[in-house]
Design an enzyme around this catalytic site. Sequence first.
Site, PDB file in Angstrom:
ATOM      1  N   VAL A 101       0.782  -1.256  -0.096  1.00  0.00           N
ATOM      2  CA  VAL A 101       0.089   0.043   0.173  1.00  0.00           C
ATOM      3  C   VAL A 101       0.740   1.240   0.013  1.00  0.00           C
ATOM      4  O   VAL A 101       0.234   2.387  -0.232  1.00  0.00           O
ATOM      5  CB  VAL A 101      -1.036  -0.053   1.101  1.00  0.00           C
ATOM      6  N   LYS A 102       2.110   1.042   0.146  1.00  0.00           N
ATOM      7  CA  LYS A 102       3.082   2.421   0.298  1.00  0.00           C
ATOM      8  C   LYS A 102       3.483   2.929  -0.948  1.00  0.00           C
ATOM      9  O   LYS A 102       3.249   2.213  -2.025  1.00  0.00           O
ATOM     10  CB  LYS A 102       4.360   1.895   1.148  1.00  0.00           C
ATOM     11  N   PRO A 103       4.089   4.150  -1.234  1.00  0.00           N
ATOM     12  CA  PRO A 103       4.410   4.774  -2.229  1.00  0.00           C
ATOM     13  C   PRO A 103       5.123   3.929  -3.357  1.00  0.00           C
ATOM     14  O   PRO A 103       5.010   3.968  -4.419  1.00  0.00           O
ATOM     15  CB  PRO A 103       5.324   5.870  -2.074  1.00  0.00           C
TER      16      PRO A 103
END
Length: 398
Positions: free
Chosen positions: A195-197
């Site tokens: 879910v992170k960049p």
Amino acid sequence: MPERLAIDGGTPVRRRLLPYSHQQIDIRDIAAVVEVLRSEWLTTGPAVESYEKRFAEFVGAKHAVAVSSGTAALHAAAFTAGIGPGDDVVTSPITFAATANCVLYCGGRPVFADIQPDTGNFDPAALECFIAPQTKAILAVDFAGQPADHEEIRDLAARRGLTVIEDAAHALGAQYKSRKVGALARMTAFSTHPVKPITTGEGGVITTDEDALAQRLRAFRNHGICRDATARAREGDWFYEMNELGFNYRLPDILCAIGKSQLEKAETWRERRAAIAAHYDEALSNIPAIAPLTQHSDRVSAWHLYVIQLRLERLRVDRKNVFRALRAEGIGVNVHYIPVYWHPYYQELGYKRGQCPIAEAFYERALTLPLWAGMTDEDANDVITAVNKVITAYRSDH
Ligand SMILES: *Cc1c(COP(=O)(O)O)cnc(C)c1O
């Protein structure tokens, strides 16, 4: 008459749920993995160094150390900062539990400082009253991807002789006064969870400008083992020494290869998320029951999350109802975060509800709208349509 909501049997805005975040994997990422799988090394080979070098360049830090998760990155940073029994670390309650857990892993005590109601970040004016003689570090979180007030935090830390660690799990590519996150604190921890960049499946990175810290971080991720060339020449080639109690927090070459490939796209993706966020800002600005977070003009957000605050006094329902209604419309809203010290584990340690009233009020009103680089303009418009529909139905003047 407002439109009938999907939760009341109306037609949903979308049939398929739009998640709040989602990874982007392309053929270059896949090719990078295949190349490693066909090579000599699956773990701790050349792809680790190559990823670390690229990561350090990307954030403008001297060193980057790749580890197996963002949590491992935080643990390594807290350990290397010398956190131990008897030490306090001041941190934010509006974060994922791992931020505070890493202090507990080291035997220290997390102290929760209250936040600013309009950004979700530390309130620098309130920070000093949480600092005591036993305080050793400040662990700042860049909530939703917007950097915290690092100048104020750094000045305070310098005045009180504290180390600053930054939890930048949300903030890859963010900037504070033209400096990239990753080059601001003594150590900065990133996460590459899907879910992170950017993602490596699971993974984390710590960046630092200090050679000695980088060396200790590298040892910590490999059981605390040092392989000193002089000692090997003296003792024999099998020789190594374990000097500290480290862990196996290594990130395999397979995953480092994805990470390096993902980094090439990080800035384009950040720009895309910023464009969607700007679109949300504009479209939602005429809904009085909603307030987006304040963005400071001297900062560039990584836009990991688009968080809004509900003005509950203008609604006849609470956040739970708005959340359920939006999910029924096919919008994968989420909530970031339950105050860490509300979790049963922390309650058992003696933390009390009510200790950070602004953070608690922030949580009761918080709602995260979907935001990720692969979203289409249509997806973003569906979010806006659904928010308008639900808020119109729940406005307190109906
Ligand atoms: C995701 C996250 C972490 C933990 O990272 P993992 O890679 O899942 O271990 C820590 N802090 C914050 C603020 C996060 O969002």
